[in-house]
Design a protein around this motif. Structure first.
Motif, PDB file in Angstrom:
ATOM      1  N   ARG A 161       0.704  -1.203   0.082  1.00  0.00           N
ATOM      2  CA  ARG A 161      -0.129  -0.050   0.033  1.00  0.00           C
ATOM      3  C   ARG A 161       0.770   1.346   0.076  1.00  0.00           C
ATOM      4  O   ARG A 161       0.644   2.376  -0.793  1.00  0.00           O
ATOM      5  N   ALA A 162       2.068   1.343   0.801  1.00  0.00           N
ATOM      6  CA  ALA A 162       2.742   2.398   0.890  1.00  0.00           C
ATOM      7  C   ALA A 162       3.570   2.588  -0.351  1.00  0.00           C
ATOM      8  O   ALA A 162       3.646   3.759  -0.741  1.00  0.00           O
ATOM      9  N   GLN A 163       3.950   1.605  -1.078  1.00  0.00           N
ATOM     10  CA  GLN A 163       4.340   1.657  -2.369  1.00  0.00           C
ATOM     11  C   GLN A 163       3.533   2.148  -3.317  1.00  0.00           C
ATOM     12  O   GLN A 163       4.005   3.204  -4.243  1.00  0.00           O
ATOM     13  N   GLU A 164       2.221   1.744  -3.493  1.00  0.00           N
ATOM     14  CA  GLU A 164       1.448   2.524  -4.431  1.00  0.00           C
ATOM     15  C   GLU A 164       1.114   4.003  -4.216  1.00  0.00           C
ATOM     16  O   GLU A 164       1.306   4.756  -5.061  1.00  0.00           O
ATOM     17  N   VAL A 165       1.238   4.283  -2.844  1.00  0.00           N
ATOM     18  CA  VAL A 165       0.808   5.728  -2.431  1.00  0.00           C
ATOM     19  C   VAL A 165       2.008   6.662  -2.758  1.00  0.00           C
ATOM     20  O   VAL A 165       1.982   7.897  -3.162  1.00  0.00           O
ATOM     21  N   SER A 166       3.205   5.901  -2.570  1.00  0.00           N
ATOM     22  CA  SER A 166       4.517   6.673  -2.962  1.00  0.00           C
ATOM     23  C   SER A 166       4.562   6.903  -4.398  1.00  0.00           C
ATOM     24  O   SER A 166       4.989   7.945  -4.991  1.00  0.00           O
ATOM     25  N   THR A 167       4.322   5.955  -5.125  1.00  0.00           N
ATOM     26  CA  THR A 167       4.200   6.374  -6.593  1.00  0.00           C
ATOM     27  C   THR A 167       3.324   7.342  -7.029  1.00  0.00           C
ATOM     28  O   THR A 167       3.520   8.004  -7.997  1.00  0.00           O
ATOM     29  N   GLU A 168       2.173   7.108  -6.451  1.00  0.00           N
ATOM     30  CA  GLU A 168       1.024   8.261  -6.672  1.00  0.00           C
ATOM     31  C   GLU A 168       1.772   9.476  -6.329  1.00  0.00           C
ATOM     32  O   GLU A 168       1.203  10.539  -7.177  1.00  0.00           O
ATOM     33  N   ARG A 169       2.561   9.726  -5.355  1.00  0.00           N
ATOM     34  CA  ARG A 169       3.182  10.994  -5.046  1.00  0.00           C
ATOM     35  C   ARG A 169       4.176  11.502  -6.244  1.00  0.00           C
ATOM     36  O   ARG A 169       4.141  12.675  -6.377  1.00  0.00           O
ATOM     37  N   VAL A 170       4.915  10.652  -6.672  1.00  0.00           N
ATOM     38  CA  VAL A 170       5.743  10.829  -7.897  1.00  0.00           C
ATOM     39  C   VAL A 170       4.752  11.247  -9.026  1.00  0.00           C
ATOM     40  O   VAL A 170       5.341  12.240  -9.511  1.00  0.00           O
ATOM     41  N   ILE A 171       4.055  10.520  -9.165  1.00  0.00           N
ATOM     42  CA  ILE A 171       3.104  10.890 -10.460  1.00  0.00           C
ATOM     43  C   ILE A 171       2.481  12.343 -10.387  1.00  0.00           C
ATOM     44  O   ILE A 171       2.145  13.042 -11.193  1.00  0.00           O
ATOM     45  N   ALA A 172       1.939  12.598  -8.930  1.00  0.00           N
ATOM     46  CA  ALA A 172       1.550  13.886  -8.652  1.00  0.00           C
ATOM     47  C   ALA A 172       2.376  14.955  -8.788  1.00  0.00           C
ATOM     48  O   ALA A 172       2.155  16.104  -9.296  1.00  0.00           O
ATOM     49  N   ILE A 173       3.699  14.862  -8.390  1.00  0.00           N
ATOM     50  CA  ILE A 173       4.678  15.952  -8.645  1.00  0.00           C
ATOM     51  C   ILE A 173       5.127  16.024  -9.935  1.00  0.00           C
ATOM     52  O   ILE A 173       4.986  17.061 -10.483  1.00  0.00           O
ATOM     53  N   MET A 174       5.146  14.993 -10.978  1.00  0.00           N
ATOM     54  CA  MET A 174       5.368  15.301 -12.220  1.00  0.00           C
ATOM     55  C   MET A 174       4.238  15.922 -12.996  1.00  0.00           C
ATOM     56  O   MET A 174       4.371  16.688 -13.897  1.00  0.00           O
ATOM     57  N   SER A 175       2.866  15.157 -12.756  1.00  0.00           N
ATOM     58  CA  SER A 175       1.803  16.110 -13.168  1.00  0.00           C
ATOM     59  C   SER A 175       1.729  17.737 -12.859  1.00  0.00           C
ATOM     60  O   SER A 175       1.199  18.334 -13.661  1.00  0.00           O
ATOM     61  N   LEU A 176       2.036  17.739 -11.534  1.00  0.00           N
ATOM     62  CA  LEU A 176       2.040  19.195 -11.178  1.00  0.00           C
ATOM     63  C   LEU A 176       3.077  20.241 -11.888  1.00  0.00           C
ATOM     64  O   LEU A 176       2.602  21.236 -12.469  1.00  0.00           O
ATOM     65  N   TRP A 177       4.147  19.770 -12.057  1.00  0.00           N
ATOM     66  CA  TRP A 177       5.041  20.305 -12.849  1.00  0.00           C
ATOM     67  C   TRP A 177       4.961  20.514 -14.256  1.00  0.00           C
ATOM     68  O   TRP A 177       5.202  21.550 -14.857  1.00  0.00           O
ATOM     69  N   ALA A 178       4.125  19.449 -14.906  1.00  0.00           N
ATOM     70  CA  ALA A 178       3.754  19.459 -16.212  1.00  0.00           C
ATOM     71  C   ALA A 178       2.811  20.524 -16.497  1.00  0.00           C
ATOM     72  O   ALA A 178       2.652  21.334 -17.582  1.00  0.00           O
ATOM     73  N   LYS A 179       1.850  20.480 -15.511  1.00  0.00           N
ATOM     74  CA  LYS A 179       0.811  21.521 -15.808  1.00  0.00           C
ATOM     75  C   LYS A 179       1.309  22.884 -15.389  1.00  0.00           C
ATOM     76  O   LYS A 179       0.742  23.846 -16.245  1.00  0.00           O
ATOM     77  N   HIS A 180       2.424  23.294 -14.557  1.00  0.00           N
ATOM     78  CA  HIS A 180       2.958  24.421 -14.383  1.00  0.00           C
ATOM     79  C   HIS A 180       3.640  24.806 -15.742  1.00  0.00           C
ATOM     80  O   HIS A 180       3.497  26.116 -16.225  1.00  0.00           O
ATOM     81  N   GLU A 181       4.461  23.934 -16.521  1.00  0.00           N
ATOM     82  CA  GLU A 181       4.955  24.164 -17.536  1.00  0.00           C
ATOM     83  C   GLU A 181       4.154  24.537 -18.684  1.00  0.00           C
ATOM     84  O   GLU A 181       4.346  25.689 -19.599  1.00  0.00           O
ATOM     85  N   GLU A 182       2.997  23.995 -18.635  1.00  0.00           N
ATOM     86  CA  GLU A 182       1.887  24.100 -19.834  1.00  0.00           C
ATOM     87  C   GLU A 182       1.408  25.504 -19.608  1.00  0.00           C
ATOM     88  O   GLU A 182       1.239  26.250 -20.341  1.00  0.00           O
ATOM     89  N   SER A 183       0.811  25.864 -18.436  1.00  0.00           N
ATOM     90  CA  SER A 183       0.345  27.018 -18.145  1.00  0.00           C
ATOM     91  C   SER A 183       1.365  28.172 -18.264  1.00  0.00           C
ATOM     92  O   SER A 183       0.992  29.231 -18.697  1.00  0.00           O
ATOM     93  N   VAL A 184       2.717  28.039 -17.978  1.00  0.00           N
ATOM     94  CA  VAL A 184       3.623  29.088 -18.146  1.00  0.00           C
ATOM     95  C   VAL A 184       3.841  29.410 -19.708  1.00  0.00           C
ATOM     96  O   VAL A 184       3.961  30.432 -19.919  1.00  0.00           O
ATOM     97  N   ALA A 185       3.736  28.486 -20.413  1.00  0.00           N
ATOM     98  CA  ALA A 185       3.904  28.400 -21.927  1.00  0.00           C
ATOM     99  C   ALA A 185       2.658  29.100 -22.602  1.00  0.00           C
ATOM    100  O   ALA A 185       2.969  29.968 -23.409  1.00  0.00           O
ATOM    101  N   ILE A 186       1.631  28.812 -22.307  1.00  0.00           N
ATOM    102  CA  ILE A 186       0.595  29.611 -22.592  1.00  0.00           C
ATOM    103  C   ILE A 186       0.569  31.120 -22.222  1.00  0.00           C
ATOM    104  O   ILE A 186       0.123  32.014 -23.107  1.00  0.00           O
TER     105      ILE A 186
END
Length: 215
Positions: free
Chosen positions: A143-168
């Motif tokens: 369970r902890a491994q799944e949640v940790s993976t979700e946190r990594v994905i959340a960080i990458m997603s947050l960064w990607a959305k930021h880059e997209e917003s900045v580009a726009i």
């Protein structure tokens, strides 16, 4: 007209500064959110380490009880063998051998049959404990491994959305800046720039001795 021209130039610079200020503000928000996710990710990793430690504890407890059982059983077997030998030597009336065997018996650990039974029960209990800890650790670890993976994905997603917003925002800001530049540039500016460019080209076509370079 000159006043309007200078005001237009100032608006161009103000527009660029507004964009930079907004971009820096968004970057600070991004860093704050990523730090929060990273702290949570760190706690998850500590949890994973504790589950691994839990599994190791079960292994060590079982190993300790196994050694204690083997040691108690070995001592009991030796005491039983020597006690039997003493009985045989006593029946055969060999006092010297009886004395030697009694000395050996006294040097052995004081272990009773009850101690052996308790050591066996402790070992069996430790096996059960090891198995339960192993199952619990595996469930929590998964369970902890799944949640940790979700946190990594959340960080990458947050960064990607930021880059997209900045580009726009950059495209929008550049469009506004270009529009301001177009409004601020007058025909006199273009003529002056063209004259300077023509003069540079003419200077490049003349040799140091004053003669012109043929094409």
């Amino acid at each position: 007209l000159c006043f309007n021209h200078e005001a237009q130039r100032r608006r161009c610079g103000q527009s660029a500064r507004r964009y930079l200020k907004k971009r820096d503000f968004q970057a600070n928000i991004l860093i704050s959110r990523i730090l929060k996710l990273l702290k949570d990710y760190e706690r998850r990793l500590e949890g994973i380490e504790s589950f691994v430690y839990m599994h190791c504890v079960g292994i060590q407890v079982e190993k300790h009880c196994s050694k204690a059982r083997a040691k108690a059983l070995s001592a009991w077997d030796k005491r039983t063998e020597i006690s039997t030998a003493i009985n045989v030597a006593t029946k055969k009336k060999i006092p010297k051998l009886v004395s030697e065997l009694k000395i050996k018996l006294d040097n052995l650990p004081q272990v009773s049959h009850t101690n052996v039974i308790r050591a066996k029960e402790s070992h069996l209990t430790s096996k059960t404990l090891k198995s339960e800890l192993h199952k619990l650790a595996n469930r929590r670890f998964g369970r902890a491994q799944e949640v940790s993976t979700e946190r990594v994905i959340a960080i990458m997603s947050l960064w990607a959305k930021h880059e997209e917003s900045v580009a726009i925002e950059e495209v929008k800001a550049l469009g506004e800046a270009i529009q301001e530049v177009e409004l601020s540039v007058q025909s006199a500016d273009l003529n002056l720039a063209f004259d300077k460019f023509t003069k540079v080209q003419c200077d490049e076509d003349v040799r140091p001795d004053g003669s012109r370079i043929s094409p």
